[in-house]
Scaffold this motif. Structure first.
Motif, PDB file in Angstrom:
ATOM      1  N   HIS A  75       7.603 -68.176 -32.562  1.00  9.30           N
ATOM      2  CA  HIS A  75       8.421 -67.569 -33.618  1.00  9.30           C
ATOM      3  C   HIS A  75       9.894 -67.879 -33.387  1.00  9.30           C
ATOM      4  CE1 HIS A  75      10.559 -64.358 -35.809  1.00  9.30           C
ATOM      5  NE2 HIS A  75       9.510 -64.349 -36.619  1.00  9.30           N
ATOM      6  N   GLN A  76      10.357 -67.672 -32.148  1.00  8.34           N
ATOM      7  CA  GLN A  76      11.768 -67.933 -31.833  1.00  8.34           C
ATOM      8  C   GLN A  76      12.114 -69.405 -32.022  1.00  8.34           C
ATOM      9  OE1 GLN A  76      12.330 -69.541 -28.518  1.00  8.34           O
ATOM     10  NE2 GLN A  76      14.520 -69.834 -28.931  1.00  8.34           N
ATOM     11  N   GLY A  77      11.254 -70.298 -31.533  1.00  8.24           N
ATOM     12  CA  GLY A  77      11.542 -71.732 -31.613  1.00  8.24           C
ATOM     13  C   GLY A  77      11.567 -72.248 -33.032  1.00  8.24           C
ATOM     14  N   ILE A  78      10.582 -71.841 -33.844  1.00  9.42           N
ATOM     15  CA  ILE A  78      10.522 -72.301 -35.227  1.00  9.42           C
ATOM     16  C   ILE A  78      11.709 -71.773 -36.014  1.00  9.42           C
ATOM     17  CG2 ILE A  78       9.185 -72.250 -37.359  1.00  9.42           C
ATOM     18  CD1 ILE A  78       8.075 -74.020 -35.000  1.00  9.42           C
ATOM     19  N   PHE A  79      12.006 -70.488 -35.845  1.00 10.85           N
ATOM     20  CA  PHE A  79      13.147 -69.915 -36.559  1.00 10.85           C
ATOM     21  C   PHE A  79      14.449 -70.603 -36.153  1.00 10.85           C
ATOM     22  CE2 PHE A  79      10.755 -66.831 -38.686  1.00 10.85           C
ATOM     23  CZ  PHE A  79      11.585 -66.036 -39.475  1.00 10.85           C
ATOM     24  N   GLN A  80      14.602 -70.936 -34.883  1.00 11.01           N
ATOM     25  CA  GLN A  80      15.839 -71.566 -34.419  1.00 11.01           C
ATOM     26  C   GLN A  80      16.050 -72.921 -35.102  1.00 11.01           C
ATOM     27  OE1 GLN A  80      16.097 -71.994 -30.131  1.00 11.01           O
ATOM     28  NE2 GLN A  80      18.313 -71.758 -30.198  1.00 11.01           N
ATOM     29  N   GLY A  81      14.991 -73.728 -35.165  1.00 10.87           N
ATOM     30  CA  GLY A  81      15.117 -75.021 -35.827  1.00 10.87           C
ATOM     31  C   GLY A  81      15.353 -74.895 -37.312  1.00 10.87           C
ATOM     32  N   LEU A  82      14.634 -73.991 -37.969  1.00  9.29           N
ATOM     33  CA  LEU A  82      14.786 -73.808 -39.416  1.00  9.29           C
ATOM     34  C   LEU A  82      16.146 -73.216 -39.773  1.00  9.29           C
ATOM     35  CD1 LEU A  82      11.212 -72.473 -40.218  1.00  9.29           C
ATOM     36  CD2 LEU A  82      12.152 -74.692 -40.917  1.00  9.29           C
ATOM     37  N   GLU A  83      16.632 -72.296 -38.964  1.00 12.55           N
ATOM     38  CA  GLU A  83      17.942 -71.708 -39.240  1.00 12.55           C
ATOM     39  C   GLU A  83      19.054 -72.736 -39.108  1.00 12.55           C
ATOM     40  OE1 GLU A  83      17.883 -68.349 -36.604  1.00 12.55           O
ATOM     41  OE2 GLU A  83      17.265 -66.977 -38.209  1.00 12.55           O
ATOM     42  N   HIS A  84      18.869 -73.705 -38.204  1.00 14.86           N
ATOM     43  CA  HIS A  84      19.869 -74.776 -38.113  1.00 14.86           C
ATOM     44  C   HIS A  84      19.875 -75.602 -39.389  1.00 14.86           C
ATOM     45  CE1 HIS A  84      22.463 -77.781 -36.310  1.00 14.86           C
ATOM     46  NE2 HIS A  84      21.608 -78.730 -36.693  1.00 14.86           N
ATOM     47  N   VAL A 115      14.044 -78.817 -31.063  1.00 16.70           N
ATOM     48  CA  VAL A 115      13.804 -77.618 -30.265  1.00 16.70           C
ATOM     49  C   VAL A 115      12.731 -77.998 -29.257  1.00 16.70           C
ATOM     50  CG1 VAL A 115      14.523 -75.910 -31.964  1.00 16.70           C
ATOM     51  CG2 VAL A 115      12.172 -76.729 -31.989  1.00 16.70           C
ATOM     52  N   GLY A 116      12.930 -77.605 -28.013  1.00 17.46           N
ATOM     53  CA  GLY A 116      12.023 -78.067 -26.966  1.00 17.46           C
ATOM     54  C   GLY A 116      11.381 -76.926 -26.206  1.00 17.46           C
ATOM     55  N   GLN A 117      10.099 -77.083 -25.909  1.00 11.27           N
ATOM     56  CA  GLN A 117       9.442 -76.131 -25.029  1.00 11.27           C
ATOM     57  C   GLN A 117      10.040 -76.274 -23.623  1.00 11.27           C
ATOM     58  OE1 GLN A 117       5.199 -75.280 -25.664  1.00 11.27           O
ATOM     59  NE2 GLN A 117       5.094 -77.185 -26.830  1.00 11.27           N
ATOM     60  N   ASN A 118      10.223 -75.163 -22.967  1.00  8.40           N
ATOM     61  CA  ASN A 118      10.803 -75.166 -21.625  1.00  8.40           C
ATOM     62  C   ASN A 118       9.672 -75.380 -20.617  1.00  8.40           C
ATOM     63  OD1 ASN A 118      12.095 -74.665 -19.184  1.00  8.40           O
ATOM     64  ND2 ASN A 118      13.442 -73.111 -20.075  1.00  8.40           N
ATOM     65  N   ALA A 124       5.171 -68.625 -38.796  1.00  5.70           N
ATOM     66  CA  ALA A 124       6.609 -68.434 -38.625  1.00  5.70           C
ATOM     67  C   ALA A 124       7.385 -69.140 -39.735  1.00  5.70           C
ATOM     68  CB  ALA A 124       7.051 -68.956 -37.257  1.00  5.70           C
ATOM     69  N   PHE A 125       6.944 -70.329 -40.117  1.00  2.78           N
ATOM     70  CA  PHE A 125       7.580 -71.064 -41.216  1.00  2.78           C
ATOM     71  C   PHE A 125       7.485 -70.265 -42.513  1.00  2.78           C
ATOM     72  CE2 PHE A 125       6.753 -74.095 -44.775  1.00  2.78           C
ATOM     73  CZ  PHE A 125       8.049 -74.554 -44.925  1.00  2.78           C
ATOM     74  N   ALA A 126       6.292 -69.731 -42.809  1.00  2.00           N
ATOM     75  CA  ALA A 126       6.109 -68.945 -44.033  1.00  2.00           C
ATOM     76  C   ALA A 126       7.001 -67.701 -44.018  1.00  2.00           C
ATOM     77  CB  ALA A 126       4.642 -68.558 -44.187  1.00  2.00           C
ATOM     78  N   GLU A 127       7.099 -67.051 -42.851  1.00  4.00           N
ATOM     79  CA  GLU A 127       7.953 -65.870 -42.741  1.00  4.00           C
ATOM     80  C   GLU A 127       9.417 -66.230 -42.961  1.00  4.00           C
ATOM     81  OE1 GLU A 127       9.434 -62.665 -39.358  1.00  4.00           O
ATOM     82  OE2 GLU A 127       7.505 -63.680 -39.084  1.00  4.00           O
TER      83      GLU A 127
END
Length: 320
Positions: free
Chosen positions: A157-166, A280-283, A194-197
């Motif tokens: 959720h955090q990763g998808i939102f971060q990329g989309l918000e950019h 956005v990258g997985q850690n 997460a994208f739909a939200e």
């Protein structure tokens, strides 16, 4: 041709379990004097083991089994995760062996101390307690807390939102979200949710989802994105970004002038594409650290959290 009926069977845990009509995990528990095995079953198991001259493999307390989905493909996600796990094992002076998901029976033939699975599909968390007694940690896959199977996962959720918000901050409102196949893949499903939200939160009615599959190739997806006049794309895979860049060039679409792009990070390549990809990258180092840390605690029968969530990392470059 030799008669298979005269061939001496290979005696394994699975062979003994089939002979006795119990699970391999029950055979292993019986041979290890586990208190949850009834005396009657224990006697049957020991008698069968003596009949076939079966002995448990010598235990090696420093070897971990790592389950992978496919031995032929260590690119992208699996390769990055294995690299991070390898470094973490080395730091802790642990050895590891790779086992392909379709060959899980090999675990019965070796005395591993624990198992980490990199397979993201559902199912292992349910079947594992019926077949195995080894502690298991799953990475980016469903857990089974009741059976002590803990999960370490990226915060989708955090990763998808971060990329989309950019993308949204750069004025992009017709975003195409390209996902990996959804069937039996909880991570891909969570990313799409997460994208739909995100679209509902920001009231973006012109965004759309494209699911990559054999029937819907990335070339076809790129054509659909162009036809729908998307102004941005989120390529939700470590390898999709490079392929879509090529497809867009074939369609005379310029990145970022005609269409912005965010992808998942592939550190060996993402900074060196043209243009360099915003990602956005997985850690992966943190995923590996927590997976090994949890596994050691499970091996030592310590209390463990059922789930650890690791945030994504944002890398801003020139593709938006």
């Amino acid at each position: 041709m030799a008669d298979d009926r005269n061939r001496t069977p290979r005696v394994t845990l699975r062979f003994l379990a089939a002979e006795l009509g119990v699970s391999p995990a029950t055979v292993l528990r019986a041979l290890n004097n586990h208190p949850n095995v009834t005396q009657g079953i224990r006697r049957r198991v020991i008698a069968a083991a003596m009949k076939y001259n079966y002995q448990l493999p010598e235990h090696n307390a420093r070897v971990i089994a790592v389950i992978v989905p496919d031995a032929s493909n260590f690119d992208g996600y699996t390769g990055q995760l294995l690299n991070a796990l390898s470094l973490e094992f080395s730091t802790r002076k642990l050895a590891f062996e790779i086992i392909v998901n379709k060959d899980l029976e090999a675990i019965h033939e070796h005395a591993y101390s624990g198992v980490i699975s990199t397979v993201w599909e559902q199912g292992l968390e349910k079947s594992w307690p019926q077949e195995h007694t080894l502690p298991l940690i799953v990475l980016n896959a469903p857990s089974n807390i009741a059976e002590g199977i803990c999960q370490v996962s990226s915060d989708e959720h955090q990763g998808i939102f971060q990329g989309l918000e950019h993308l949204f901050s750069k004025g992009k409102k017709r975003i195409a979200f390209v996902s990996t196949p959804l069937a039996n893949n909880p991570n891909a499903q969570e990313r799409v949710r997460a994208f739909a939200e995100f679209c509902r939160t920001y009231q973006l009615d012109e965004c759309f989802h494209e699911e990559h599959s054999i029937e819907n190739s990335l070339e076809m997806i790129a054509g659909n994105i162009a036809a729908k006049r998307a102004d941005a794309v989120f390529a939700c895979s470590e390898t999709y970004g490079f392929q879509l860049l090529h497809c867009f060039r074939q369609l005379d679409l310029r990145v970022p002038e005609d269409i912005g792009m965010v992808s998942l990070e592939m550190p060996l390549f993402s900074p060196y594409t043209f243009p360099p990809l915003t990602t956005v990258g997985q850690n992966f180092p943190q995923l590996a650290f927590h997976a090994v840390e949890l596994l050691i605690k499970r091996m030592e029968k310590q209390h463990c959290p059922g789930k650890i969530s690791v945030p994504y990392i944002f890398y801003e470059r020139q593709s938006v």
